[in-house]
Design a protein around this motif. Structure first.
Motif: not given
Length: 68
Positions: A6-8, A11-12, A17-18
């Motif tokens: 779940t480390s990425a 960032t994803t 969201l933006p």
């Protein structure tokens, strides 16, 4: 059983969201919004139509007398 990496995810999610916000803003920008009507000139006189001074009676089909 291997563990889920779940480390990425952070960032994803933070880049998604933006991106979604910008897409929604672009969609709203292209929409046709309601424009209020222009103010009417008070010097204009209303038209005299034959139904303005009268009340009209609306008869529903069920309120008419039975025909034999």
């Amino acid at each position: 059983m291997p563990q889920l990496d779940t480390s990425a995810w952070f960032t994803t999610i933070m880049t998604t969201l933006p991106t979604l916000y910008l897409i929604m803003q672009l969609k709203l920008l292209n929409m046709n919004h309601y424009q209020p009507p222009l103010a009417k000139n008070s010097n204009l006189q209303p038209r005299n139509t034959r139904w303005q001074p009268k009340w009209t009676k609306i008869c529903l089909p069920l309120s008419q007398p039975q025909q034999s």
